[in-house]
Design a protein around this motif. Structure first.
Motif, mmCIF file in Angstrom:
data_model
loop_
_atom_site.group_PDB
_atom_site.id
_atom_site.type_symbol
_atom_site.label_atom_id
_atom_site.label_comp_id
_atom_site.label_asym_id
_atom_site.label_seq_id
_atom_site.Cartn_x
_atom_site.Cartn_y
_atom_site.Cartn_z
ATOM 1 N N SER A 80 0.990 -1.142 -0.172
ATOM 2 C CA SER A 80 -0.153 0.366 -0.431
ATOM 3 C C SER A 80 1.065 1.023 -0.120
ATOM 4 C CB SER A 80 -0.624 -0.121 1.551
ATOM 5 O OG SER A 80 0.094 0.070 1.963
ATOM 6 N N GLY A 81 0.528 1.869 -0.472
ATOM 7 C CA GLY A 81 1.029 3.326 -0.586
ATOM 8 C C GLY A 81 2.068 3.486 -1.742
ATOM 9 N N ARG B 262 1.716 0.844 11.491
ATOM 10 C CA ARG B 262 0.062 0.340 11.272
ATOM 11 C C ARG B 262 -1.416 0.222 10.370
ATOM 12 N NH1 ARG B 262 -3.208 -3.771 13.925
ATOM 13 N NH2 ARG B 262 -4.251 -3.060 12.240
ATOM 14 N N THR B 263 -0.543 1.673 9.759
ATOM 15 C CA THR B 263 -1.785 1.981 8.172
ATOM 16 C C THR B 263 -0.963 1.070 7.083
ATOM 17 O OG1 THR B 263 0.090 3.761 8.119
ATOM 18 C CG2 THR B 263 -1.904 4.335 9.207
ATOM 19 N N PHE C 254 -0.546 -2.317 4.471
ATOM 20 C CA PHE C 254 -0.961 -3.601 4.698
ATOM 21 C C PHE C 254 -0.356 -4.451 3.395
ATOM 22 C CE2 PHE C 254 -4.218 -2.407 1.508
ATOM 23 C CZ PHE C 254 -4.253 -1.483 2.167
ATOM 24 N N ARG D 51 -4.958 -16.151 -2.274
ATOM 25 C CA ARG D 51 -4.874 -15.210 -2.869
ATOM 26 C C ARG D 51 -4.995 -14.395 -1.554
ATOM 27 N NH1 ARG D 51 -8.994 -10.512 -3.786
ATOM 28 N NH2 ARG D 51 -10.225 -11.684 -2.681
ATOM 29 N N GLY E 263 -6.036 -10.845 -0.429
ATOM 30 C CA GLY E 263 -6.409 -9.560 -1.079
ATOM 31 C C GLY E 263 -5.732 -8.316 -2.133
ATOM 32 N N GLU F 189 -11.660 -16.054 -2.054
ATOM 33 C CA GLU F 189 -11.504 -15.236 -0.928
ATOM 34 C C GLU F 189 -10.123 -15.347 -0.097
ATOM 35 O OE1 GLU F 189 -14.760 -16.088 1.312
ATOM 36 O OE2 GLU F 189 -16.139 -14.923 -0.089
ATOM 37 N N GLY F 190 -9.650 -14.031 0.550
ATOM 38 C CA GLY F 190 -8.589 -13.838 0.647
ATOM 39 C C GLY F 190 -8.520 -12.237 1.707
ATOM 40 N N LEU F 191 -7.672 -12.396 2.800
ATOM 41 C CA LEU F 191 -7.734 -11.072 3.187
ATOM 42 C C LEU F 191 -6.209 -10.950 2.755
ATOM 43 C CD1 LEU F 191 -9.341 -8.728 5.806
ATOM 44 C CD2 LEU F 191 -7.876 -9.832 6.473
ATOM 45 N N GLY F 192 -5.891 -9.465 3.150
ATOM 46 C CA GLY F 192 -4.625 -9.276 2.944
ATOM 47 C C GLY F 192 -3.760 -8.807 3.794
ATOM 48 N N ILE G 126 -3.309 -6.956 7.475
ATOM 49 C CA ILE G 126 -4.274 -6.260 7.940
ATOM 50 C C ILE G 126 -5.125 -6.771 9.763
ATOM 51 C CG2 ILE G 126 -7.274 -5.876 7.769
ATOM 52 C CD1 ILE G 126 -6.228 -5.638 4.322
ATOM 53 N N VAL G 127 -5.035 -8.026 9.618
ATOM 54 C CA VAL G 127 -5.734 -8.296 10.739
ATOM 55 C C VAL G 127 -3.874 -9.315 11.191
ATOM 56 C CG1 VAL G 127 -6.766 -10.600 11.625
ATOM 57 C CG2 VAL G 127 -8.050 -9.243 10.494
ATOM 58 N N ASP H 23 -3.253 -11.313 14.121
ATOM 59 C CA ASP H 23 -2.963 -12.241 14.872
ATOM 60 C C ASP H 23 -3.078 -13.792 14.543
ATOM 61 O OD1 ASP H 23 -6.061 -12.776 14.911
ATOM 62 O OD2 ASP H 23 -6.098 -10.816 16.339
ATOM 63 N N ARG I 238 -8.689 -16.689 7.552
ATOM 64 C CA ARG I 238 -9.221 -16.180 6.308
ATOM 65 C C ARG I 238 -8.520 -15.647 4.855
ATOM 66 N NH1 ARG I 238 -13.399 -12.618 8.984
ATOM 67 N NH2 ARG I 238 -12.849 -12.358 11.100
#
Lengths: 112, 692
Positions: free
Chosen positions: B503-504, B547-548, B550, B569, B571, B591-594, B597-598, B600, B606
């Motif tokens: 990101s960024g 923190r910001t 990912f 994948r 995210g 489905e799959g989270l970046g 982001i989470v 733990d 996810r």
């Protein structure tokens, strides 16, 4: 980018107007970092006029997500445009955050 | 010039020779007069020899006197006086001693003739030198007209040499007298060209006046000797018959007199000219400082000195910011009265408080003594000038100037000081701009290096194999970006391919991208499954990603023995696929989270793995959001649909050509304007080759 908020009881509604890019996400971060926001139990984000969200904008929400969760503050997005919702979905955030279609729905969920 | 040298040498010899011959001829003539016997002498020969002598001397001087290049006018005047003018004083000594000499020692009838010849020789030398020195002065900063006038003047004067040559008694011919009278008028007219005097400083003017007086006296003495003995019966030759001598003598004296008078009368105004000249020089110095590589300190010094010179201030200081940067004690040693300084500052603060716009304006007060605060201080200063150093963007400071007279700063001086201040501000700003651009240049260089380093991080070539064909494209929006891709050969028939997007944009994204590559190579040594890899990568990144931030990523493990691909994948953009059996183009909906982001253990829930058996002829397109979010000038997004359509039209091509077709289409769509980093990988699966 214009950020407005309206307050009623235990709920703060933040409406985002314009494009949430690298520079405007700083404003949003300031808004969400404000300690007074932790006094509310519910944060509703009105995305009706949010035309674009960059990874920096997503990063702001992500960075506050855990904090709100720990404080048991509900964060609910509503009125999201299709392409913005798509961005949330691709990243997998739709499963992590509450995204609903209308304000009424948001209020209902918030009061559950 | 060699020609010059030849002429000078020739004229020198001819001059010396003609003078000696002239002397001999004159002595023979005198002897004729005394003894009445005829000898080898002719009266006409004297005329001829004298003309040759005059011509030689003038021509010699014509090439000898140097062109006036600088404003050092006293040097040629001094040269003229020492080399030419002193001759007259020599003659004066001789003429005083002559009667005694004649009576007591020599007592020869020829002595006067010899003396007269010496006077003649010295006079001609003086005239020649003076004539051409004046030429240089007249032609200083010449115009074409003046040059022409001088040329004709010179020609006409030389024509008058014909008179003795033809042995004409000009006094007997009225038209000759008229002509010569006109020429005299011409020489008077030439004497008005006195431009050079204006360039003299006051000191030089005094020097010039002195020298001109001495030269005038020399000329007058020569004239006296020339005319004194004309009627002596002993003399056999009379040079007053030579109109050339009279004309040049008159011209030399006129011009010297005119210069003297002009220099004398311009004495009172020369201070003004000098001041203006000094101001001009100060400007030049200030404006040239940048080229000379001066620093700010030197520029301020220059402003301070120039302003004091221009105003003649009795006390002054320069405040840069709030602190006093420079004051007059550093220049003339007399310390500044601190009480006065504090009072002036306090007073100015008051003025600025009354009118906030006044701080950027020049403040002028010529009657400080009327203010009660200053009266009680017994300050010797009556006039105050405060000039701000401001630009549109910044306020640098103030320049304070004090004078001991009332109304001491006239508008002219004020505007000069203001111009100095403006020029200083301009110079300072230019200096800063230059330094800034040097800094930027260095950053750019470093970014270039970063860009090169990053470029090397993305592999350019994949292992070539007959099982699949792969083509890549990567373009950062800035020098460095957050997109990445890489591969790792897991075993002989298995390869892991990763793609990702931090990101960024820019430097921070580039750092994380490099980190992610390290994680990929580190973790995949253990031959993890795609979803296992994502869980471990998420855990590793949680400890180092801010923190910001990912990362979205997708990992594919292709097994070409089994003809299968399994992937996860996180995210990242959906994978576009063409199935050659079904002749269908579609996106894998997994489905799959970046990552990041989470942070733990719950991340494991996810992320999902998908396995797909491929057929030869299938095409897989993996990319970053820079492709599908490319924007047209009308702010439309390229989108997944258009990408899918592109593949459905090009799946039959080689991987390289499919990639080029898509990239061309994206660039057409976005009019080649890059908003985000773009990465695209096209993988085409192929038939098993018999030799493998």
């Amino acid at each position: 980018m214009k950020i407005k908020h309206t307050i009623s009881d235990n709920t703060i509604t933040i409406s985002l107007d314009g494009e949430l890019d690298a520079s405007s996400s700083v404003l949003l971060d300031e808004e969400l970092s404000n300690p007074s926001i932790m006094m509310f139990g519910k944060i509703l984000v009105d995305c009706k006029n949010l035309n674009y969200i960059s990874s920096a904008g997503l990063g702001v929400f992500i960075s506050h997500l855990q904090r709100f969760e720990d404080a048991q503050i509900k964060l609910i997005f509503f009125n999201m445009q299709e392409k913005v919702r798509n961005v949330f979905e691709i990243l997998g955030l739709d499963l992590l955050m509450t995204i609903v279609s209308s304000y009424e729905e948001a209020v209902t969920i918030a009061n559950d | 010039m060699p020609q010059d040298k030849t002429i000078k040498r020739f004229t020198f010899i001819s001059g010396c020779l003609s003078w000696v011959l002239l002397l001999v001829n004159v002595l023979f003539l005198a002897r004729q007069g005394h003894e009445g016997e005829a000898n080898a002498a002719f009266p006409y020969l004297s005329n001829l020899l004298s003309v040759i002598f005059i011509l030689s001397v003038f021509l010699y001087q014509r090439h000898h006197v140097q062109r006036q290049r600088s404003t050092e006018f006293t040097t040629p005047l001094w040269g003229l006086f020492v080399k030419g003018g002193l001759g007259a004083y020599l003659c004066l000594l001789f003429s005083i001693g002559y009667p005694g000499l004649n009576q007591h020692w020599v007592n020869s009838p020829y002595l006067l003739d010899v003396f007269y010849q010496v006077v003649f020789g010295l006079l001609v030398y003086f005239l020649g030198k003076a004539f051409y020195t004046w030429r240089q002065l007249i032609l200083y900063q010449k115009t074409k007209d003046v040059q022409n006038q001088w040329k004709w003047f010179e020609i006409l004067v030389f024509i008058s040499l014909l008179v003795p040559l033809f042995n004409v008694e000009y006094m007997n011919h009225i038209f000759l007298i008229l002509d010569l009278g006109l020429l005299l008028g011409y020489s008077l007219y030439m004497s008005v060209h006195l431009r050079w005097v204006a360039f003299l400083s006051l000191d030089k003017k005094w020097g010039s006046i002195l020298l001109l007086t001495a030269i005038l006296a020399s000329g007058a003495l020569f004239a006296k000797f020339l005319f004194q003995y004309t009627d002596s019966p002993e003399l056999v030759i009379d040079y007053t018959d030579n109109p050339f001598l009279l004309l040049t003598l008159a011209f030399v004296l006129f011009y010297a007199l005119a210069s003297l008078l002009v220099a004398l009368f311009s004495l009172p105004t020369s201070r003004v000219f000098e001041q203006k000249n000094a101001d001009l020089l100060s400007f030049q110095r200030l404006s040239q400082t940048i080229q000379q590589g001066k620093n700010e300190e030197e520029v301020y010094n220059m402003l301070f000195e120039s302003a004091i010179k221009a105003t003649g201030a009795d006390a002054a200081w320069l405040d840069i910011g709030e602190a006093t940067h420079l004051d007059t004690s550093q220049i003339n040693g007399s310390p500044l009265d601190e009480e006065v300084q504090a009072m002036v500052k306090a007073f100015m603060t008051m003025v600025h408080e009354q009118d906030s716009s006044a701080i950027d304006q020049t403040y002028l007060n010529g009657e400080l003594h009327l203010l009660p605060e200053f009266k009680s201080l017994h300050s010797p200063y009556f006039s105050l000038l405060v000039v701000p150093l401001v630009s549109a963007k910044r306020r640098y400071g103030h320049l304070y100037l004090l004078l001991e007279v009332e109304q001491g700063f006239d508008p002219d001086t004020v505007s000069v000081v203001q111009s100095f201040a403006n020029q200083t501000v301009l110079t300072i700003e230019n200096l800063r701009l230059m330094q800034e651009s040097l800094h930027n240049e260095r950053y750019k260089e470093e970014l270039k290096i970063a860009s090169l380093v990053q470029d090397r991080l993305n592999p350019k070539t994949f292992p070539t194999d007959t099982w699949f064909d792969i083509s890549t494209y990567s373009q950062a929006a800035k020098e460095v970006g957050g997109d990445f891709y890489d591969y790792l050969q897991l075993s002989e028939s298995r390869i892991a391919i990763i793609i990702g997007d931090v990101s960024g944009k820019g430097i921070s994204a580039a750092f994380h991208m490099a980190q992610m590559k390290g994680i990929f190579h580190g973790l995949m040594q253990q031959d993890l499954l795609p979803d296992e890899f994502m869980v471990q990568a998420n855990s590793a990144l949680s400890r180092c990603l801010e923190r910001t931030s990912f990362i979205t990523s997708a990992l594919y493990i292709i097994d070409y023995k089994m003809q299968g691909v399994s992937f996860a994948r996180a995210g990242h953009c959906h994978t576009l696929y063409y199935n050659s059996m079904m002749e269908d183009t579609f996106y894998f909906q997994t489905e799959g989270l970046g990552l990041g982001i989470v942070r733990d253990a719950s991340y494991a829930k996810r992320i999902h793995r998908l396995h797909y058996d491929y057929n030869p002829g299938d095409v897989m397109v993996i990319y970053t959001d820079g492709i599908v979010e490319a924007r047209s000038p009308r702010q439309e997004e390229y989108g997944e649909e258009r990408l899918k359509y592109m593949l459905s039209q090009t799946y039959h091509l080689e991987a390289e050509d499919i990639k080029s077709a898509i990239i061309n289409d994206v660039n057409d769509f976005s009019s080649d304007i890059l908003h985000d980093d773009q990465t695209l990988l096209v993988i085409k699966f192929k038939h098993r080759q018999p030799n493998n």
